[in-house]
Design a protein around this motif. Structure first.
Motif, PDB file in Angstrom:
ATOM      1  N   ASN A  36       0.728  -1.294  -0.136  1.00 48.58           N
ATOM      2  CA  ASN A  36       0.092   0.053   0.012  1.00 48.58           C
ATOM      3  C   ASN A  36       0.931   1.212  -0.069  1.00 48.58           C
ATOM      4  OD1 ASN A  36      -2.492  -1.519   0.120  1.00 48.58           O
ATOM      5  ND2 ASN A  36      -2.170  -1.831   2.450  1.00 48.58           N
ATOM      6  N   GLY A  37       0.371   2.292  -0.550  1.00 45.44           N
ATOM      7  CA  GLY A  37       0.810   3.522  -0.627  1.00 45.44           C
ATOM      8  C   GLY A  37       0.535   4.324   0.653  1.00 45.44           C
ATOM      9  N   THR A  38       1.144   5.459   1.187  1.00 44.82           N
ATOM     10  CA  THR A  38       1.091   6.299   2.026  1.00 44.82           C
ATOM     11  C   THR A  38       1.687   7.506   1.827  1.00 44.82           C
ATOM     12  OG1 THR A  38       2.596   5.856   3.604  1.00 44.82           O
ATOM     13  CG2 THR A  38       0.915   4.072   3.889  1.00 44.82           C
ATOM     14  N   ALA A  39       1.131   8.549   2.574  1.00 44.36           N
ATOM     15  CA  ALA A  39       1.735   9.774   2.472  1.00 44.36           C
ATOM     16  C   ALA A  39       3.444   9.819   2.783  1.00 44.36           C
ATOM     17  CB  ALA A  39       1.036  10.921   3.516  1.00 44.36           C
ATOM     18  N   LYS A  40       3.645   8.813   3.457  1.00 44.44           N
ATOM     19  CA  LYS A  40       5.040   8.534   3.740  1.00 44.44           C
ATOM     20  C   LYS A  40       6.010   7.657   2.931  1.00 44.44           C
ATOM     21  CE  LYS A  40       4.610   9.721   8.879  1.00 44.44           C
ATOM     22  NZ  LYS A  40       4.897   9.233  10.060  1.00 44.44           N
ATOM     23  N   GLY A  41       5.172   7.241   1.997  1.00 45.17           N
ATOM     24  CA  GLY A  41       5.750   6.242   1.210  1.00 45.17           C
ATOM     25  C   GLY A  41       4.892   4.773   1.194  1.00 45.17           C
ATOM     26  N   LEU A  42       5.555   3.886   0.303  1.00 46.18           N
ATOM     27  CA  LEU A  42       5.166   2.419   0.482  1.00 46.18           C
ATOM     28  C   LEU A  42       5.421   2.194   1.650  1.00 46.18           C
ATOM     29  CD1 LEU A  42       4.079   0.921  -2.057  1.00 46.18           C
ATOM     30  CD2 LEU A  42       6.205  -0.286  -2.130  1.00 46.18           C
ATOM     31  N   THR A  43       4.487   1.122   2.127  1.00 46.83           N
ATOM     32  CA  THR A  43       4.387   0.366   3.312  1.00 46.83           C
ATOM     33  C   THR A  43       4.212  -1.120   3.069  1.00 46.83           C
ATOM     34  OG1 THR A  43       3.371   0.157   5.534  1.00 46.83           O
ATOM     35  CG2 THR A  43       2.116   0.951   3.853  1.00 46.83           C
ATOM     36  N   THR A  44       4.750  -1.916   4.152  1.00 47.43           N
ATOM     37  CA  THR A  44       4.383  -3.415   3.877  1.00 47.43           C
ATOM     38  C   THR A  44       3.318  -3.776   4.905  1.00 47.43           C
ATOM     39  OG1 THR A  44       6.074  -4.029   5.507  1.00 47.43           O
ATOM     40  CG2 THR A  44       6.495  -3.895   3.055  1.00 47.43           C
ATOM     41  N   THR A  45       2.894  -2.605   5.705  1.00 46.11           N
ATOM     42  CA  THR A  45       1.541  -3.052   6.940  1.00 46.11           C
ATOM     43  C   THR A  45       0.419  -3.458   5.951  1.00 46.11           C
ATOM     44  OG1 THR A  45       2.574  -1.412   8.090  1.00 46.11           O
ATOM     45  CG2 THR A  45       0.221  -2.085   8.359  1.00 46.11           C
ATOM     46  N   ASN A  46      -0.090  -4.442   6.379  1.00 43.55           N
ATOM     47  CA  ASN A  46      -1.341  -4.926   5.430  1.00 43.55           C
ATOM     48  C   ASN A  46      -1.137  -5.328   4.002  1.00 43.55           C
ATOM     49  OD1 ASN A  46      -2.872  -4.530   7.758  1.00 43.55           O
ATOM     50  ND2 ASN A  46      -3.345  -2.725   7.352  1.00 43.55           N
ATOM     51  N   ALA A  47       0.073  -5.542   3.952  1.00 43.13           N
ATOM     52  CA  ALA A  47       0.571  -6.320   2.488  1.00 43.13           C
ATOM     53  C   ALA A  47      -0.317  -7.654   2.242  1.00 43.13           C
ATOM     54  CB  ALA A  47       1.911  -6.577   2.022  1.00 43.13           C
ATOM     55  N   LYS A  48      -0.629  -7.826   0.988  1.00 43.17           N
ATOM     56  CA  LYS A  48      -1.305  -9.153   0.760  1.00 43.17           C
ATOM     57  C   LYS A  48      -0.739  -9.790  -0.552  1.00 43.17           C
ATOM     58  CE  LYS A  48      -5.071  -6.509  -0.216  1.00 43.17           C
ATOM     59  NZ  LYS A  48      -6.580  -6.249  -0.449  1.00 43.17           N
ATOM     60  N   SER A  49      -1.185 -10.909  -0.600  1.00 45.38           N
ATOM     61  CA  SER A  49      -0.850 -11.883  -1.684  1.00 45.38           C
ATOM     62  C   SER A  49      -2.169 -12.557  -2.296  1.00 45.38           C
ATOM     63  CB  SER A  49       0.105 -12.840  -1.177  1.00 45.38           C
ATOM     64  OG  SER A  49      -0.290 -13.748  -0.425  1.00 45.38           O
ATOM     65  N   ILE A  50      -1.889 -12.814  -3.586  1.00 42.31           N
ATOM     66  CA  ILE A  50      -2.983 -13.402  -4.339  1.00 42.31           C
ATOM     67  C   ILE A  50      -2.461 -14.260  -5.162  1.00 42.31           C
ATOM     68  CG2 ILE A  50      -4.764 -13.280  -5.998  1.00 42.31           C
ATOM     69  CD1 ILE A  50      -5.078 -10.293  -5.259  1.00 42.31           C
ATOM     70  N   SER A  51      -2.830 -15.835  -4.934  1.00 39.87           N
ATOM     71  CA  SER A  51      -2.352 -17.112  -5.639  1.00 39.87           C
ATOM     72  C   SER A  51      -3.029 -17.479  -6.778  1.00 39.87           C
ATOM     73  CB  SER A  51      -1.850 -17.930  -4.766  1.00 39.87           C
ATOM     74  OG  SER A  51      -3.158 -18.682  -4.116  1.00 39.87           O
ATOM     75  N   THR A  52      -2.506 -18.432  -7.441  1.00 33.78           N
ATOM     76  CA  THR A  52      -3.545 -19.184  -8.486  1.00 33.78           C
ATOM     77  C   THR A  52      -4.441 -19.801  -7.878  1.00 33.78           C
ATOM     78  OG1 THR A  52      -1.939 -20.802  -8.569  1.00 33.78           O
ATOM     79  CG2 THR A  52      -1.368 -19.111 -10.252  1.00 33.78           C
ATOM     80  N   ALA A  53      -4.182 -20.339  -6.822  1.00 36.03           N
ATOM     81  CA  ALA A  53      -5.348 -21.164  -6.080  1.00 36.03           C
ATOM     82  C   ALA A  53      -6.638 -20.130  -5.645  1.00 36.03           C
ATOM     83  CB  ALA A  53      -4.992 -22.035  -5.112  1.00 36.03           C
ATOM     84  N   ASN A  54      -6.071 -18.795  -5.048  1.00 36.36           N
ATOM     85  CA  ASN A  54      -7.111 -17.901  -4.584  1.00 36.36           C
ATOM     86  C   ASN A  54      -8.047 -17.476  -5.817  1.00 36.36           C
ATOM     87  OD1 ASN A  54      -4.564 -16.091  -2.884  1.00 36.36           O
ATOM     88  ND2 ASN A  54      -6.039 -17.884  -2.226  1.00 36.36           N
ATOM     89  N   VAL A  55      -7.415 -17.277  -7.129  1.00 32.64           N
ATOM     90  CA  VAL A  55      -8.455 -16.941  -8.303  1.00 32.64           C
ATOM     91  C   VAL A  55      -8.728 -18.074  -9.237  1.00 32.64           C
ATOM     92  CG1 VAL A  55      -7.222 -14.565  -8.308  1.00 32.64           C
ATOM     93  CG2 VAL A  55      -6.354 -16.817  -9.834  1.00 32.64           C
TER      94      VAL A  55
END
Length: 471
Positions: free
Chosen positions: A437-456
């Motif tokens: 996610n982008g924030t006013a302070k730059g990119l953050t890994t907080t609440n980053a997510k992944s989407i796999s082939t199985a997910n879709v």
């Protein structure tokens, strides 16, 4: 053609490109966003998975569309489209590689964005591996149905449709489409008819380059088409662009510019005109001595009438002060590029993929480096490099993940700050997406997510989900 360890099974793939948004006349019913397929005001994400088996057809290919919302994207709100999907022209066949390249725009000017999809292995008229483009049409429920574009008479094995770029190239308010191939590049000028895919005009432009990017680098309110050419005498790459001058296309050479890889365009210095980012992702030994070990990017700032050809471009590599890491043979720094405003400061930022970068002793694990724009241009201040071993990024860096095989900076939740979407086509030998996610302070890994082939819901997908990501 380039081959990568984590993409060899995927066939011909194209890099994602980031066109600069252009204003359109008030009378045009063009969608506000070139990638809002369902017209709900949120941008959507289209992802190729060209080496997906469809039924008994091996490597027939698929496209996954993840719809934006106030919470961004999730696998729950998606469409998976193949050539066997109801209403889509053609049928899924062995080696079609449907989803090899993607480009979005409101091609029929109905207020919903559409998606151009290439199938680089499509056979036509008894000829194998000719290549074809299908437009999937947007509507209130998202992409539905697809029409094959009129096909030029070309020979097999020419890579037709490997590169796609969509924008308004002549300033008439109708999005156009450029399709590249080894021997035949074609310009389709909109608007397009949904019934049969015909455009207002179709013409051959020139052949040779596979890569193409679109964006306004001249300030004339019409997008330019930028092509990197490589030759035996100049494997580092020659750059040309086509610009619309009143009534005709004009070809402009940039003799001092060099780039053999992907191209992206965006307003890095906030002057309202797109800036040009070129890449040389191969090592000097493979480029006649040009470039930098591990790869580099080169920035040319746009201006009224086009980039000043006498300017000294900004060149950034992994050995540039302020950039994390070290340039090493085979890193592939610049293999993928995307421009977008991560922190909402109105200056475009740059994501640079290095999918062949070794990490923690694991070859081809991959990284992405983020560089920030400013009034003085691209800067290394605050530059950061991300891998799957970065705290907060899902998963673990592994051999041949190819993290950074494709990148996209895009505001999917409409908060004015772009998320970074990273494709890792080699993840679990199938592919995956990662969203930071982008924030006013730059990119953050907080609440980053992944989407796999199985997910879709993709099955039997080989090294392809996440390359390319539509721009």
């Amino acid at each position: 053609m380039r081959t990568r360890p984590f993409l060899m099974a995927a066939g011909l793939l194209a890099s994602g490109l980031a066109p600069l948004a252009l204003a359109t006349p008030a009378t045009a019913a063009v969608a506000k966003y070139s990638d809002d397929f369902n017209g709900d005001g949120y941008r959507d994400l289209a992802v190729g998975a060209s080496a997906t088996d469809v039924g008994s057809a091996s490597n027939a290919g698929a496209v996954v569309v993840l719809y934006g919302s106030s919470s961004g994207i999730s696998a729950a709100k998606r469409s998976v489209i193949t050539q066997n999907t109801t209403g889509v022209a053609g049928s899924a066949e062995d080696g079609d590689y449907f989803g090899s390249a993607l480009a979005s725009a409101d091609f029929n000017k109905d207020g919903y964005a559409d998606l151009a999809v290439s199938a680089t292995g499509e056979g036509l008229g008894g000829k194998e591996h000719v290549g074809q483009v299908t437009v999937l049409w947007g509507g209130s429920s998202g992409l539905k149905g697809g029409t094959a574009l009129p096909q030029p008479s070309i020979t097999p094995e020419t890579g037709y449709s490997q590169g796609l770029a969509a924008a308004d190239f002549n300033g008439d308010g109708s999005p156009d489409l450029t399709v590249t191939g080894m021997l035949h590049n074609r310009l389709y000028e909109g608007p397009f008819k949904k019934s049969d895919g015909t455009a207002a005009s179709m013409r051959f432009i020139d052949g040779g380059p596979f890569e193409v990017a679109a964006g306004d680098i001249t300030g004339n309110a019409a997008a330019e088409r930028v092509f990197p050419y490589t030759t035996e005498s100049d494997p580092g790459g020659q750059i040309r662009y086509r610009t619309f001058d009143s009534k005709e296309d004009v070809l402009v050479d940039m003799p001092a510019a060099s780039g053999s890889g992907p191209v992206t365009i965006g307003d890095i210095n906030g002057d309202g005109i797109g800036d040009l980012v070129l890449a040389q992702d191969f090592d000097p030994a493979n480029q006649g001595g040009t470039g930098h070990l591990g790869g580099q990017v080169e920035i040319w700032y746009g201006g009224k009438g086009g980039p000043d050809l006498t300017q000294t471009p900004t060149v950034i590599n992994q050995d540039t002060p302020g950039v994390p890491g070290t340039g090493e043979e085979g890193d592939g720094f610049g293999r993928s590029l995307s421009i977008g405003d991560i922190n909402g400061d109105k200056y475009a930022d740059l994501a640079v993929g290095a999918p062949d970068e070794g990490w923690s002793g694991k070859p081809f694990a991959g990284t992405v480096t983020v560089l920030y724009g400013s009034a003085s241009g691209l800067t290394t201040s605050g530059a950061k490099t991300y891998s799957q071993d970065t705290a907060g990024v899902p998963g673990t860096a592994e051999r041949q993940d190819g993290f950074g095989g494709a990148v996209r900076l895009i505001d999917l939740n409409k908060n004015g700050k772009a998320e970074l979407v990273v494709g890792a086509p080699g993840e679990d030998a199938k592919g995956a997406l990662f969203v930071l996610n982008g924030t006013a302070k730059g990119l953050t890994t907080t609440n980053a997510k992944s989407i796999s082939t199985a997910n879709v819901g993709l099955k039997n997908t080989s090294y392809s989900f996440g390359a390319p990501i539509a721009q």
